[in-house]
Design a protein around this motif. Structure first.
Motif, PDB file in Angstrom:
ATOM      1  N   GLU A 129       0.848  -1.190   0.000  1.00 17.55           N
ATOM      2  CA  GLU A 129       0.000   0.000   0.000  1.00 17.55           C
ATOM      3  C   GLU A 129       0.887   1.245   0.000  1.00 17.55           C
ATOM      4  O   GLU A 129       2.002   1.226   0.532  1.00 17.55           O
ATOM      5  N   VAL A 130       0.402   2.321  -0.594  1.00 19.36           N
ATOM      6  CA  VAL A 130       1.155   3.577  -0.594  1.00 19.36           C
ATOM      7  C   VAL A 130       1.172   4.145   0.823  1.00 19.36           C
ATOM      8  O   VAL A 130       0.136   4.248   1.480  1.00 19.36           O
ATOM      9  N   THR A 131       2.357   4.499   1.301  1.00 19.71           N
ATOM     10  CA  THR A 131       2.511   5.096   2.634  1.00 19.71           C
ATOM     11  C   THR A 131       2.886   6.570   2.486  1.00 19.71           C
ATOM     12  O   THR A 131       3.323   7.008   1.409  1.00 19.71           O
ATOM     13  N   PRO A 132       2.750   7.361   3.562  1.00 16.37           N
ATOM     14  CA  PRO A 132       3.185   8.762   3.504  1.00 16.37           C
ATOM     15  C   PRO A 132       4.643   8.906   3.086  1.00 16.37           C
ATOM     16  O   PRO A 132       5.002   9.853   2.385  1.00 16.37           O
ATOM     17  N   ASP A 133       5.481   7.957   3.497  1.00 21.99           N
ATOM     18  CA  ASP A 133       6.897   8.033   3.115  1.00 21.99           C
ATOM     19  C   ASP A 133       7.073   7.880   1.606  1.00 21.99           C
ATOM     20  O   ASP A 133       7.980   8.474   1.020  1.00 21.99           O
ATOM     21  N   ASP A 134       6.209   7.071   0.972  1.00 21.70           N
ATOM     22  CA  ASP A 134       6.306   6.882  -0.475  1.00 21.70           C
ATOM     23  C   ASP A 134       6.079   8.181  -1.232  1.00 21.70           C
ATOM     24  O   ASP A 134       6.602   8.377  -2.340  1.00 21.70           O
ATOM     25  N   LEU A 135       5.278   9.064  -0.633  1.00 21.66           N
ATOM     26  CA  LEU A 135       4.965  10.327  -1.293  1.00 21.66           C
ATOM     27  C   LEU A 135       6.099  11.337  -1.206  1.00 21.66           C
ATOM     28  O   LEU A 135       6.101  12.327  -1.934  1.00 21.66           O
ATOM     29  N   LEU A 136       7.049  11.098  -0.325  1.00 13.33           N
ATOM     30  CA  LEU A 136       8.146  12.051  -0.141  1.00 13.33           C
ATOM     31  C   LEU A 136       9.340  11.659  -1.001  1.00 13.33           C
ATOM     32  O   LEU A 136      10.451  11.482  -0.519  1.00 13.33           O
ATOM     33  N   ASN A 137       9.085  11.515  -2.304  1.00 10.10           N
ATOM     34  CA  ASN A 137      10.152  11.111  -3.207  1.00 10.10           C
ATOM     35  C   ASN A 137      10.708  12.327  -3.951  1.00 10.10           C
ATOM     36  O   ASN A 137      10.227  13.451  -3.794  1.00 10.10           O
ATOM     37  N   ASP A 138      11.711  12.111  -4.765  1.00  8.06           N
ATOM     38  CA  ASP A 138      12.342  13.225  -5.476  1.00  8.06           C
ATOM     39  C   ASP A 138      11.378  13.921  -6.431  1.00  8.06           C
ATOM     40  O   ASP A 138      11.418  15.144  -6.587  1.00  8.06           O
ATOM     41  N   THR A 139      10.512  13.143  -7.074  1.00 11.03           N
ATOM     42  CA  THR A 139       9.537  13.742  -7.984  1.00 11.03           C
ATOM     43  C   THR A 139       8.593  14.666  -7.235  1.00 11.03           C
ATOM     44  O   THR A 139       8.225  15.733  -7.724  1.00 11.03           O
TER      45      THR A 139
END
Length: 409
Positions: A129-139
């Protein structure tokens, strides 16, 4: 004298190939209605599917990446507003606009939030599942930096508006919710559409280069369609889309009724001939143009919670199916039960009329645009983060561009 809009495109619009292309033509039409002379510029090569913008009075210009010739071009044009069609074009050309045309209103159309789509795609591949950490990527950092550097960013989905406002705390003054800009469907038009008995077969549609679409096609081939054909052995699935590669065409199987039809010259024609749209989108972002094509043509659809995001707040509706078994069962029900089919067709018309009124959203866009033009200095003074990101120490893209130009000279 007419006001001038410069659109800088990552690609030339292809409205018959993608929802992004249709979206761009809708935005151009809005600006023309506000008495703007529109110039569209891109560094991308034109494909055979590119729309001929000159037929709607738009001037076309080919520009170069990482080249100061753009500076001369934009100074001579002297636009009142500049629209970037993705954050990547803002990265490439935004700093040049700031230097050469500091009083031009800078508008970013995200199309969809690229960072959200990529985070979901990676999570899907990792079976997580997508986590908040996944959203904090370079893009994410690049795309949100682009939002702050612009005066206004157009967001196509209510879900993405909430994400930017609630999670990333971006001020409302920098964002505007503008979904697809669609005109009303007359009662006469609705009556002219083919009815349940006059239609046959299932349809899927989407640019095959777009990874969420290709993934959905494989899911249809390997799982969904097999389950449907067991109960509907005479039904066919017609798969339309631009840029069908060899790996796509190899999925064609007439014996199984799984047909790769390729590019659809007229989406309305093929949609009206079909009984049900199948759209098992498992990752992605933004609004899915295929669902709007279906609703406008009175074609019920079966999709997923990701697919209907920004269209339906109630994902408990039975045609929102996140497991293959439920998806198969409801697809068959819509295909065989005229009452369920007609009920969803009516709901589709209601969704378009109640949530996607062109007149309302164009009115909101007009008010915001006029306010920006009249109060641009004050607006920018309130956006200190944007000023910070314009500062020379934060502008790696500018100096990378200058280095490339020097290296190539």
């Amino acid at each position: 004298m007419k006001k001038k809009l410069l659109v800088i495109g990552f690609v030339w619009p292809e409205p018959k190939s993608s929802a992004a292309g249709s979206r761009m033509l809708q935005l151009i039409s809005f600006f023309q209605s506000q008495d703007y002379q529109v110039t569209f510029a891109s560094a991308c090569a034109k494909s055979d599917n590119a729309f001929d913008l000159s037929t709607i009075g738009v001037e076309k210009t080919t520009i170069e990446l990482n080249h100061s010739s753009f500076d001369d071009f934009v100074v001579n044009l002297n636009p009142h507003a500049v629209l970037f069609d993705r954050f990547m074009t803002e990265e490439q050309f935004g700093w040049r606009i700031t230097e050469q045309c500091p009083n031009a209103v800078k508008i970013l159309d995200t199309e969809d939030l690229h960072f959200l789509r990529r985070a979901r795609q990676q999570a899907f591949k990792d079976h997580e599942e997508v986590t908040p950490d996944d959203l904090l990527n370079d893009t994410t950092k690049r795309e949100i930096a682009s939002i702050f550097r612009c005066d206004l960013t157009l967001i196509i989905s209510t879900t993405e508006m909430s994400l930017l406002q609630d999670t990333f705390k971006i001020d409302d003054s920098l964002l505007l919710y503008i979904p697809f800009l669609l005109g009303p469907i007359s009662e006469e038009k609705k009556k002219e559409l083919p009815n349940f008995e006059e239609r046959q077969h299932f349809i899927s549609i989407g640019n095959f280069r777009h990874e969420p679409n290709y993934n959905a096609l494989l899911y249809l081939k390997e799982t969904i369609w097999k389950g449907i054909r067991v109960q509907l052995p005479n039904a066919q699935l017609h798969n339309y889309g631009s840029y069908a590669s060899q790996k796509v065409n190899q999925l064609h199987n007439e014996k199984d009724g799984f047909l790769i039809k390729g590019f659809a010259e007229d989406v309305n024609e093929v949609m009206q001939a079909s009984k049900v749209l199948l759209a098992p989108i498992r990752f992605g972002a933004g609004l899915k143009g295929k669902l709007f094509d279906a609703m406008q043509n009175g074609t019920p659809f079966v999709s997923t919670s990701v697919g209907v995001e920004g269209v339906l707040s109630d994902t408990a509706l039975e045609f929102v199916c996140d497991t293959s078994e439920v998806f198969i069962n409801h697809s068959i029900k819509l295909y065989t039960e005229s009452s369920s089919w007609k009920e969803q067709q009516t709901l589709g018309f209601e969704i378009l009329e109640q949530q996607f009124s062109k007149n309302y959203f164009e009115g909101e866009f007009k008010k915001r645009l006029l306010s920006l033009i009249d109060n641009l200095k004050a607006h920018r003074q309130q956006n200190f983060t944007g000023q910070l990101l314009q500062h020379h120490t934060m502008r790696s893209t500018k100096y990378m561009s200058k280095w490339i130009e020097e290296k190539n000279s």
